[in-house]
Motif scaffolding. Structure first.
Motif, PDB file in Angstrom:
ATOM      1  N   GLN A  34       0.871  -1.181   0.000  1.00  0.00           N
ATOM      2  CA  GLN A  34       0.000   0.000   0.000  1.00  0.00           C
ATOM      3  C   GLN A  34       0.904   1.225   0.000  1.00  0.00           C
ATOM      4  OE1 GLN A  34      -0.764  -1.956   3.153  1.00  0.00           O
ATOM      5  NE2 GLN A  34      -1.945  -3.330   1.836  1.00  0.00           N
ATOM      6  N   LEU A  35       0.643   2.134  -0.940  1.00  0.00           N
ATOM      7  CA  LEU A  35       1.411   3.380  -0.911  1.00  0.00           C
ATOM      8  C   LEU A  35       0.807   4.277   0.153  1.00  0.00           C
ATOM      9  CD1 LEU A  35       1.974   4.002  -4.677  1.00  0.00           C
ATOM     10  CD2 LEU A  35       3.733   3.687  -2.945  1.00  0.00           C
ATOM     11  N   PRO A  36       1.619   4.724   1.115  1.00  0.00           N
ATOM     12  CA  PRO A  36       1.051   5.496   2.213  1.00  0.00           C
ATOM     13  C   PRO A  36       0.551   6.870   1.779  1.00  0.00           C
ATOM     14  CG  PRO A  36       3.423   5.225   2.495  1.00  0.00           C
ATOM     15  CD  PRO A  36       3.051   4.451   1.281  1.00  0.00           C
ATOM     16  N   VAL A  37      -0.476   7.327   2.461  1.00  0.00           N
ATOM     17  CA  VAL A  37      -1.039   8.668   2.276  1.00  0.00           C
ATOM     18  C   VAL A  37      -1.042   9.309   3.658  1.00  0.00           C
ATOM     19  CG1 VAL A  37      -3.101   9.957   1.613  1.00  0.00           C
ATOM     20  CG2 VAL A  37      -2.526   7.830   0.412  1.00  0.00           C
ATOM     21  N   LEU A  38      -0.604  10.550   3.752  1.00  0.00           N
ATOM     22  CA  LEU A  38      -0.672  11.246   5.043  1.00  0.00           C
ATOM     23  C   LEU A  38      -2.057  11.857   5.193  1.00  0.00           C
ATOM     24  CD1 LEU A  38       2.869  12.877   5.105  1.00  0.00           C
ATOM     25  CD2 LEU A  38       2.006  11.175   6.718  1.00  0.00           C
ATOM     26  N   GLY A  39      -2.594  11.788   6.411  1.00  0.00           N
ATOM     27  CA  GLY A  39      -3.981  12.213   6.635  1.00  0.00           C
ATOM     28  C   GLY A  39      -4.121  13.704   6.885  1.00  0.00           C
ATOM     29  N   ASP A  40      -5.365  14.114   7.117  1.00  0.00           N
ATOM     30  CA  ASP A  40      -5.661  15.528   7.372  1.00  0.00           C
ATOM     31  C   ASP A  40      -4.908  16.060   8.578  1.00  0.00           C
ATOM     32  OD1 ASP A  40      -7.265  15.658   5.230  1.00  0.00           O
ATOM     33  OD2 ASP A  40      -9.162  15.508   6.339  1.00  0.00           O
ATOM     34  N   ALA A 255      11.114   9.861  -5.898  1.00  0.00           N
ATOM     35  CA  ALA A 255      10.833  10.312  -4.529  1.00  0.00           C
ATOM     36  C   ALA A 255       9.835  11.473  -4.531  1.00  0.00           C
ATOM     37  CB  ALA A 255      12.131  10.732  -3.834  1.00  0.00           C
ATOM     38  N   GLY A 256       9.908  12.334  -5.545  1.00  0.00           N
ATOM     39  CA  GLY A 256       8.936  13.415  -5.679  1.00  0.00           C
ATOM     40  C   GLY A 256       7.535  12.858  -5.917  1.00  0.00           C
ATOM     41  N   LEU A 257       7.461  11.789  -6.695  1.00  0.00           N
ATOM     42  CA  LEU A 257       6.155  11.167  -6.949  1.00  0.00           C
ATOM     43  C   LEU A 257       5.610  10.538  -5.668  1.00  0.00           C
ATOM     44  CD1 LEU A 257       6.810   9.466 -10.424  1.00  0.00           C
ATOM     45  CD2 LEU A 257       5.718  11.677  -9.965  1.00  0.00           C
ATOM     46  N   LEU A 258       6.501  10.004  -4.836  1.00  0.00           N
ATOM     47  CA  LEU A 258       6.050   9.456  -3.540  1.00  0.00           C
ATOM     48  C   LEU A 258       5.480  10.577  -2.664  1.00  0.00           C
ATOM     49  CD1 LEU A 258       8.916   6.924  -2.596  1.00  0.00           C
ATOM     50  CD2 LEU A 258       6.682   6.412  -3.605  1.00  0.00           C
ATOM     51  N   ALA A 259       6.127  11.747  -2.698  1.00  0.00           N
ATOM     52  CA  ALA A 259       5.639  12.888  -1.907  1.00  0.00           C
ATOM     53  C   ALA A 259       4.246  13.292  -2.390  1.00  0.00           C
ATOM     54  CB  ALA A 259       6.608  14.070  -2.010  1.00  0.00           C
ATOM     55  N   ARG A 260       4.047  13.296  -3.705  1.00  0.00           N
ATOM     56  CA  ARG A 260       2.736  13.623  -4.277  1.00  0.00           C
ATOM     57  C   ARG A 260       1.704  12.586  -3.836  1.00  0.00           C
ATOM     58  NH1 ARG A 260       0.818  11.776  -9.317  1.00  0.00           N
ATOM     59  NH2 ARG A 260      -0.754  13.092 -10.318  1.00  0.00           N
ATOM     60  N   GLN A 261       2.125  11.324  -3.845  1.00  0.00           N
ATOM     61  CA  GLN A 261       1.244  10.244  -3.416  1.00  0.00           C
ATOM     62  C   GLN A 261       0.844  10.397  -1.941  1.00  0.00           C
ATOM     63  OE1 GLN A 261       0.047   7.650  -5.237  1.00  0.00           O
ATOM     64  NE2 GLN A 261      -1.015   6.938  -3.398  1.00  0.00           N
ATOM     65  N   LEU A 262       1.782  10.925  -1.142  1.00  0.00           N
ATOM     66  CA  LEU A 262       1.488  11.160   0.278  1.00  0.00           C
ATOM     67  C   LEU A 262       0.469  12.271   0.469  1.00  0.00           C
ATOM     68  CD1 LEU A 262       5.159  10.962   1.604  1.00  0.00           C
ATOM     69  CD2 LEU A 262       3.297   9.528   2.464  1.00  0.00           C
ATOM     70  N   GLY A 263       0.220  13.042  -0.595  1.00  0.00           N
ATOM     71  CA  GLY A 263      -0.798  14.090  -0.533  1.00  0.00           C
ATOM     72  C   GLY A 263      -0.285  15.490  -0.829  1.00  0.00           C
ATOM     73  N   LEU A 264       1.007  15.632  -1.152  1.00  0.00           N
ATOM     74  CA  LEU A 264       1.569  16.958  -1.419  1.00  0.00           C
ATOM     75  C   LEU A 264       0.963  17.546  -2.701  1.00  0.00           C
ATOM     76  CD1 LEU A 264       3.739  19.146  -0.745  1.00  0.00           C
ATOM     77  CD2 LEU A 264       5.270  17.931  -2.301  1.00  0.00           C
ATOM     78  N   MET A 312       8.473   4.188 -11.721  1.00  0.00           N
ATOM     79  CA  MET A 312       7.610   5.329 -12.086  1.00  0.00           C
ATOM     80  C   MET A 312       6.383   4.851 -12.858  1.00  0.00           C
ATOM     81  SD  MET A 312      10.045   8.607 -12.913  1.00  0.00           S
ATOM     82  CE  MET A 312      10.955   7.957 -14.298  1.00  0.00           C
ATOM     83  N   THR A 313       6.588   3.968 -13.821  1.00  0.00           N
ATOM     84  CA  THR A 313       5.422   3.498 -14.587  1.00  0.00           C
ATOM     85  C   THR A 313       4.450   2.761 -13.666  1.00  0.00           C
ATOM     86  OG1 THR A 313       6.649   1.574 -15.292  1.00  0.00           O
ATOM     87  CG2 THR A 313       6.514   3.344 -16.868  1.00  0.00           C
ATOM     88  N   ALA A 314       4.991   2.013 -12.689  1.00  0.00           N
ATOM     89  CA  ALA A 314       4.102   1.323 -11.738  1.00  0.00           C
ATOM     90  C   ALA A 314       3.279   2.348 -10.946  1.00  0.00           C
ATOM     91  CB  ALA A 314       4.919   0.441 -10.791  1.00  0.00           C
ATOM     92  N   LEU A 315       3.908   3.465 -10.572  1.00  0.00           N
ATOM     93  CA  LEU A 315       3.180   4.496  -9.815  1.00  0.00           C
ATOM     94  C   LEU A 315       2.048   5.111 -10.636  1.00  0.00           C
ATOM     95  CD1 LEU A 315       6.123   6.292  -7.962  1.00  0.00           C
ATOM     96  CD2 LEU A 315       4.200   5.116  -6.894  1.00  0.00           C
ATOM     97  N   PHE A 316       2.175   5.065 -11.960  1.00  0.00           N
ATOM     98  CA  PHE A 316       1.102   5.587 -12.819  1.00  0.00           C
ATOM     99  C   PHE A 316       0.226   4.472 -13.373  1.00  0.00           C
ATOM    100  CE2 PHE A 316       4.213   9.097 -13.068  1.00  0.00           C
ATOM    101  CZ  PHE A 316       3.389  10.113 -12.602  1.00  0.00           C
TER     102      PHE A 316
END
Ligand code: PLP
Length: 434
Positions: A34-40, A255-264, A312-316
């Motif tokens: 599971q790709l983590p997401v940071l909450g509210d 790593a930037g894409l991971l930050a976006r995935q976290l909610g940035l 990267m392709t997996a992230l998309f």
């Protein structure tokens, strides 16, 4: 958290195996299930948090299930012993300086975090861990510095004789202790082939408890997402940044894409490359065609088959459309890069290294076609690491050499010379690593 291979989602391993093995046996790359997401609770207050608090929240989102919180805090504190300042050249034109670590390149973030996480994961085992790494320059120095004097580990660095700069060589060869440098009579590819062969030789890999420190290791990527959030936090509240990433193996951009995935919130990513432009061509055409790399003055980006492309392709979700909506590519020649080094100095009095200069060119092009946008260009190394280019473009001695680089000049180089053949390398390993 379990991790799977990008080639086979039913091949599942735990954190320790994903980090220490680095590469799945099927040659894919490890991804968290599971790709983590940071909450509210995070995004409601992120602009008030410190660099360390942001880093801890991200680290906990990835590794909190497997590593106790106080240990993660210790790893984060130990990694971030230096800052990543955001410098403004002109309105909307920002530079994120990632070179304030001990070896003056952004790779210090990943290497220092990885060393601490690996030490934790192997703590209490009586077998010494051997980190084997081939380097064309910056990686080896960052890894050597990060693992120096870490108990229970030793590092063997292979570098191509005569093909790294004098100061880079000192970063690899002058530390001593648990760091050993092997000077290989061959190219970077030959060094990499020897490392790969050692991993594939089950008997050697098992006996020496081998692990790898290259940029496909997930534990190098996670800490690189810290500074995306930390820099965006410093912009006015209504501004979404365009991140411009000078890229080679595309670990930093992933790593930037991971930050976006976290909610940035991110407006867009720019993949900035030198003439090694497989990813910009893929983004424009949808066709991915790896080719042999060519040499340029931004040599840390001379990569013809970027190792993080599949991640990267997996992230998309393997969708070119999603990929190319989120990211554009731009590539520049050495001449354009040299001109940018001069221009940034004359316009702003700022000394940008050849890698950062490739990024700055992409950022300027983007702002010209997207007026009002705000770019953050990642400056991946200190200009003093590239004295030849900087002296040629700005004049000898203009770029000041930081103390931690200058002291290396007087240190003694200690390296063992080996041919590029497997047998002498295998024998050296057998005789020196137990
Ligand atoms: C390693 C490196 C890069 C490329 O980073 P990737 O994560 O491989 O894309 C860019 N600039 C410098 C100075 C580097 O050392």
């Amino acid at each position: 958290m379990k991790y799977h291979s990008t080639n086979n989602s039913s091949h599942q391993v735990d954190l320790k195996e994903a980090i220490l093995r680095s590469l799945p046996p099927d040659n894919g790359l490890y991804m968290p299930n599971q790709l983590p997401v940071l909450g509210d609770d995070f995004w409601n207050k992120w602009r008030e948090l410190s660099f360390h608090e942001i880093a801890f929240a991200v680290t906990e989102a990835f590794f909190g299930e497997d590593v106790p919180a106080e240990k993660l805090r210790e790893i984060v504190e130990g990694t971030l012993a230096f800052d990543a300042p955001l410098v403004t050249l002109a309105p909307g034109d920002h530079i994120l300086e990632l070179f304030h670590g001990p070896t003056l390149a952004f790779k210090d973030f990943g290497a220092r975090f990885m060393a601490r996480l690996m030490a934790h994961l192997t703590h209490g085992e009586d077998r010494e861990l051997t980190v084997l790494v081939a380097t064309s320059g910056d990686t080896g120095g960052a890894v050597a510095s990060a693992f120096h004097n870490v108990p229970g580990t030793r590092v063997v660095i292979l570098y191509p004789k005569g093909k790294v700069s004098g100061l880079q060589e000192k970063q690899l060869t002058a530390l001593g202790g648990n760091i050993t440098a092997l000077e290989i009579d061959g190219t970077f590819d030959d060094c990499q082939a020897l490392v790969k062969k050692a991993f594939l030789d089950r008997e050697v890999a098992e006996r020496m408890n081998l692990t790898s420190a290259n940029s496909i290791n997930l534990s190098r990527l996670v800490p690189q997402s810290f500074y995306y959030i930390h820099s965006a936090r410093q912009l006015p509240e209504n501004v979404k940044p365009v991140f411009v990433v000078p890229s080679g193996n595309f670990g930093n951009l992933t790593a930037g894409l991971l930050a976006r995935q976290l909610g940035l919130p991110v407006e867009h990513f720019l993949a900035a490359t030198n003439r090694n432009d497989v990813v910009p061509r893929y983004l424009a055409s949808g066709v991915y065609e790896p080719v042999p790399s060519i040499s340029t003055i931004s040599n840390a980006m001379d990569v013809g088959a970027p190792s993080n492309f599949v991640r990267m392709t997996a992230l998309f979700g393997n969708s070119w459309e999603d990929f190319s909506n989120c990211m554009s590519g731009m590539s520049f020649s050495d001449e354009e890069t040299r001109a940018a080094v001069r221009e940034v100095k004359s316009l702003y009095g700022y000394e940008i290294d050849p890698h950062g200069a490739v990024g700055w060119l992409a950022a300027r092009n983007y702002r010209a076609t997207h007026p009002g946008s705000t770019t953050i260009t990642l400056e991946t190394a200190h200009p003093a690491k590239f004295p030849d280019v900087m002296d040629e473009e700005l004049g000898a001695g203009v770029v000041e050499i930081p103390e931690r680089l200058a002291v290396l000049a007087d240190k003694e180089k200690v390296a063992t010379e080996l041919s590029k053949d497997w047998e002498p390398f295998r024998e050296w390993l057998a005789g020196n690593i137990s």
